[in-house]
Each structure stands twice: as structure tokens, then as C-alpha cells.
Design an enzyme around this catalytic site. Structure first.
Site, PDB file in Angstrom:
ATOM      1  N   TYR A  93       0.961  -1.019   0.144  1.00 52.76           N
ATOM      2  CA  TYR A  93      -0.014  -0.050   0.075  1.00 52.76           C
ATOM      3  C   TYR A  93       0.735   1.115   0.061  1.00 52.76           C
ATOM      4  O   TYR A  93       1.712   1.220   0.861  1.00 52.76           O
ATOM      5  CB  TYR A  93      -0.981  -0.069   1.237  1.00 52.76           C
ATOM      6  CG  TYR A  93      -1.807   1.160   1.433  1.00 52.76           C
ATOM      7  CD1 TYR A  93      -3.094   1.246   0.591  1.00 52.76           C
ATOM      8  CD2 TYR A  93      -1.474   2.044   2.314  1.00 52.76           C
ATOM      9  CE1 TYR A  93      -4.013   2.326   0.912  1.00 52.76           C
ATOM     10  CE2 TYR A  93      -2.398   3.034   2.575  1.00 52.76           C
ATOM     11  CZ  TYR A  93      -3.521   3.353   1.729  1.00 52.76           C
ATOM     12  OH  TYR A  93      -4.452   4.288   1.796  1.00 52.76           O
ATOM     13  N   ASP A 149       9.232   2.811  -0.366  1.00 51.52           N
ATOM     14  CA  ASP A 149       8.082   3.666   0.581  1.00 51.52           C
ATOM     15  C   ASP A 149       8.743   3.377   1.779  1.00 51.52           C
ATOM     16  O   ASP A 149       8.365   2.100   2.543  1.00 51.52           O
ATOM     17  CB  ASP A 149       6.754   2.934  -0.030  1.00 51.52           C
ATOM     18  CG  ASP A 149       5.794   3.486   0.824  1.00 51.52           C
ATOM     19  OD1 ASP A 149       6.085   4.190   2.014  1.00 51.52           O
ATOM     20  OD2 ASP A 149       4.587   3.349   0.562  1.00 51.52           O
ATOM     21  N   LYS A 190       4.517   9.456   8.772  1.00 49.79           N
ATOM     22  CA  LYS A 190       4.426   8.747  10.323  1.00 49.79           C
ATOM     23  C   LYS A 190       5.608   9.383  11.117  1.00 49.79           C
ATOM     24  O   LYS A 190       5.568  10.433  11.626  1.00 49.79           O
ATOM     25  CB  LYS A 190       4.688   7.153  10.077  1.00 49.79           C
ATOM     26  CG  LYS A 190       3.684   6.490   9.171  1.00 49.79           C
ATOM     27  CD  LYS A 190       2.877   5.657   9.474  1.00 49.79           C
ATOM     28  CE  LYS A 190       2.070   5.050   8.426  1.00 49.79           C
ATOM     29  NZ  LYS A 190       0.489   4.825   8.728  1.00 49.79           N
TER      30      LYS A 190
HETATM   31  N1  HOZ Z   1      -4.804   1.746   6.789  1.00 53.04           N
HETATM   32  C1  HOZ Z   1      -3.845   2.662   7.314  1.00 53.04           C
HETATM   33  C2  HOZ Z   1      -2.703   2.175   7.944  1.00 53.04           C
HETATM   34  N2  HOZ Z   1      -1.993   1.235   7.258  1.00 53.04           N
HETATM   35  C3  HOZ Z   1      -4.839   3.273   8.373  1.00 53.04           C
HETATM   36  C4  HOZ Z   1      -4.612   4.491   8.791  1.00 53.04           C
HETATM   37  C5  HOZ Z   1      -5.668   5.171   9.628  1.00 53.04           C
HETATM   38  O1  HOZ Z   1      -6.833   4.608   9.649  1.00 53.04           O
HETATM   39  O2  HOZ Z   1      -5.435   5.981  10.473  1.00 53.04           O
END
Ligand code: HOZ
Length: 426
Positions: free
Chosen positions: A144, A239, A267
């Protein structure tokens, strides 16, 4: 534990926000039940709207590596806010953070700040296309890279949690330029590169995947990708939104011993505020506007509050690099504890771990890519998730997400977590 007020707040949120959430995986659809609404957090603990205390294993999906409301970060933001929250003009702190990030990460000379990991990856790919003059990219199933169009092809994380790894709204035109391979399958990438010779701008990868659970690359795969990209004139994009400043000062590049051509961050680099970034050697970064032809911009990019949080966070990590070791030790301890309890229960399972990332999969096969991750038994996962939640342990609400440990977690917290698992009946 009672989660009554959370449920009431969720019902109200659903009337005004699609699905009641601003990011799908938060809605608990993969595990059932209503999401927990957080009131505040400190250190390793979340305190929800019902007054429960939860031991947190997601740390805002990674950024809060030193725990919630970490004093130096909070103080830096408060001091900065008093002087104004946004200018849309250059500020010195942007250069301070850039200089520090460049000094910590191998193989990058310049960095551009944006507001999210999605923006960082989207911009990195545009830069790679502009720099190479080629259109196609290769990505890996289950990886992702945010929710921009080119990446919502067999995407991991929330997309796959909800069974829509290919999103409506992404045009055929866009999709045709994204080629797909299985993670850890070097031969597949070599085949794609041969079949599309001279047309591929970049290979983008999570160097340690965290959006289909935590998946570790084999040495052969990750080093082979580097060699292939060099041979074929393809840019390798790491990434490192999840792994950057988490696996070590220099992220996955340093830990795996592989140089990427472009690296993306999010992050941790924002210390819990909205920051993303992408970085590369000078010759590539100078292709960006205003020096070069590839356009990229943003009013809130380099925002002073976000920069102050990022700078305070990276300073802490730079000055105390033993934190990475401490986190890895805690994660190993948790792994071994969970491992013992689940195996005593006679279940089929895998636990994947790298540094301070970990995931539990209820399957008998090693989990090495999206296909093997998707074989996990979700009914067991739901019981596991809710059994832990009922005892005050907050895990990622999807089997396709990684745990992110934070250094505020004590060994007592880890023991409580392992003991909680013992109480669950599958
Ligand atoms: N899918 C996101 C983390 N891999 C979630 C982010 C979120 O909901 O804050």
C-alpha cells in the site's frame, strides 16, 4: 470493559461522516463491532471515551515510536503554535528538519516535505516518471502506497481489508501503467522488466511490508531488485512511510543494506503531526519545481507545527539511537510470549516480525506475500482481536495491518498482553 459511549459516538458520526470514520480501517468492519473512540493518550496507553485504559499496539499506525504525548514533541508544538500556525512562506525550521533527515538517512541529498505518505508516494512516482521519461511502474500485490490512483491496484491495508484492492474511480488508462508482481518473487519482476523493456520508470516497494501484515523481504529478492533496477535504468523507490526512522536511524535502506533511488517518508518523520516527505540524490531532486520541470506544491507543506514535531522527534532518535535496539528487544519478547501461548493452544499460526513491527496470522503456511497473508483464518483473527480488546489490549483491527510497538511499552505491559492471550478461547 464497556464501550457504550464509543458506540453512541460512532452512531452519531455515521450520520455525518461516510462510515463514521475518516479512514476505512478504523471502522472495525474486518473484525466486527463498533470502533473505540479515543479521548486522550499518554505513553503506551490510550484512554477511551468510556474511561477504559488500553495498551496500544498501533501508535497511530506508526508515528508515535516513543509513546503518546511525548513531552519534547508536545512542548515543541506548543511553543511553535504560539508564533503562528501557517504562513505559506519559507521558515528556517524546514531546513533544520531537512538537514537532520538527510544526515540520518543514507543515499539522500535533498528532501521535499508534503502532508502525508500518500502525497509523498504520488509525488515520488511523478518525479520518477519525469526524470526517466517513462510511464510504467511496477508495484507489489498487497503493498500500500497511499490512496492515489496509480497505487489502488491490488493495494494492501484498508483496501484489501474491505475486499476492494482495485478501486472504482481508477481509470483503465491509469491502471494500465501499473504493473503487478507478487512480493518476494524476483522472477516475476524480471519477466515484467523484460516484457516492458525501456518503458518502466520505477519499481515501488515497501522494503519491509506492513500493509498485508508484516512481511519481510528475502535477501535474494531485495538485493535482486536493486541489481535489476540498476541494469535496466529503472528507479527503485523505497516506500519507507512505515519503516523510515523506525527500523533504525537510516530506515530499511540501512538495515537491509540496499540503496534506493528515491525514498518516501511519513509517520515518524512528522512525530504524530501530518507530514510526508520524499528524498533522493541531488540529480533526481533537482528535477522538481521550481528548479526542474516536475511540478509539486502545497500550502501546508513544511507547516511550522508539523516541522516542529518532526524535528523534536528526529532529534530524540538521533541522540538516542539505542531506542531502536530497545524496541526490537521488546518486540522479540512479545513475539516469543505470543508464540508460546498460541502454540500451547495447538493452533496453526505464523508470527512475522522485523524490528518493532509484528503481525499474527492464523494459517499453517509461511506468510511471504499477499496470497499467503490472505489465507489467514479471519474468524480466529476476530476472536483474537476482540478477546484482547475485552482485556484492554488494542491491536490493529485487521489481519492485514502490522503492530507498531512504541518504546513507552514496559515489559509488564508486554506480560499483560501475553497473559491476556492465554485467557482467550478460540
Ligand atoms: N490503513 C492505514 C494504515 N496502514 C490506516 C490509517 C488510519 O486509519 O489512520
Amino acid at each position: 470493559m464497556i464501550y457504550k459511549r464509543s458506540s453512541t459516538l460512532f452512531a452519531e458520526a455515521k450520520q455525518f461522516i461516510p462510515g463514521g470514520v475518516n479512514s476505512p480501517v478504523r471502522a472495525f468492519k474486518a473484525v466486527g463491532g463498533d470502533p473505540i473512540f479515543v479521548k486522550k493518550a499518554k505513553g503506551a496507553y490510550l484512554y477511551d471515551e468510556d474511561g477504559n485504559r488500553l495498551i496500544d499496539y498501533i501508535a497511530s499506525w506508526g508515528p508515535l515510536i516513543l509513546g503518546h504525548a511525548y513531552e519534547p514533541v508536545i512542548n515543541a508544538v506548543i511553543e511553535k503554535a504560539k508564533k503562528g500556525t501557517s504562513f505559506g512562506m519559507p521558515t528556517e525550521i524546514e531546513t533544520q528538519l531537512a538537514k537532520l533527515a538527510v544526515s540520518m538517512v543514507p543515499n539522500i541529498d535533498k528532501i521535499r516535505f508534503v502532508n502525508s505518505g500518500t502525497e509523498a508516494c504520488m509525488s515520488a512516482v511523478r518525479l520518477a516518471r519525469g526524470y526517466t521519461g517513462k510511464d510504467k511502474i511496477i508495484k507489489f500485490a498487497g503493498c500500500y502506497h497511499g490512496h492515489s490512483d496509480s497505487f489502488l491496484i491490488q493495494a494492501g491495508s484498508g483496501a484489501v481489508t474491505f475486499g476492494s484492492p482495485n478501486s472504482p474511480g481508477v481509470t483503465q488508462g491509469t491502471a494500465k501503467d501499473t504493473l503487478l508482481a507478487a512480493y518476494n518473487d524476483l522472477e516475476a519482476v524480471i519477466k515484467l522488466a523484460k516484457a516492458n523493456k525501456g518503458e518502466i520508470a520505477a519499481v515501488i516497494i515497501e522494503p519491509v511490508a506492513g500493509n498485508m501484515g508484516c512481511i519481510v523481504p528475502t535477501d535474494k529478492f531485495i538485493h535482486g531488485l536493486r541489481d535489476l533496477c540498476t541494469e535496466e535504468g529503472i528507479l527503485l523507490i523505497f516506500d519507507e512511510v512505515m519503516t523510515g526512522f523506525r527500523l533504525g536511524k537510516g530506515g530499511a535502506q540501512e538495515v537491509l543494506g540496499v540503496d534506493a533511488d528515491i525514498v518516501t517518508f511519513g509517520k515518524v518523520i512528522g512525530g504524530g503531526l501530518p507530514v510526508g516527505a520524499f528524498a533522493a540524490r541531488t540529480e533526481i531532486m533537482d528535477y522538481l519545481a521550481p528548479d526542474g520541470p516536475v511540478y509539486q506544491a502545497g500550502t501546508l507543506s513544511g507547516n511550522p507545527l508539523a516541522m516542529s514535531a518532526g524535528l523534536a522527534m528526529l532529534n530524540e532518535l538521533n541522540n538516542n539511537p539505542q531506542v531502536f535496539e530497545s524496541l526490537a528487544k521488546k518486540t522479540k519478547y512479545l513475539h516469543e510470549g505470543l508464540d508460546k501461548v498460541i502454540s500451547d493452544k495447538g493452533m496453526e499460526y505464523q508470527i512475522n516480525r522485523f524490528g518493532s513491527m509484528l503481525s499474527v496470522h492464523f494459517t499453517d503456511e509461511p506468510v511471504v506475500d499477499f496470497e499467503t497473508s490472505a489465507k489467514g483464518n479471519n474468524e480466529f483473527f476476530k476472536k483474537y482481536f476482540h478477546g484482547m480488546l475485552a482485556q484492554g489490549i488494542y491491536l490493529p483491527p485487521s489481519a492485514f495491518e502490522s503492530y507498531f510497538l512504541n518504546d513507552a511499552l514496559s515489559y509488564e505491559d508486554l506480560d499483560d498482553t501475553i497473559a491476556a492471550l492465554e485467557n482467550i478461547r478460540f
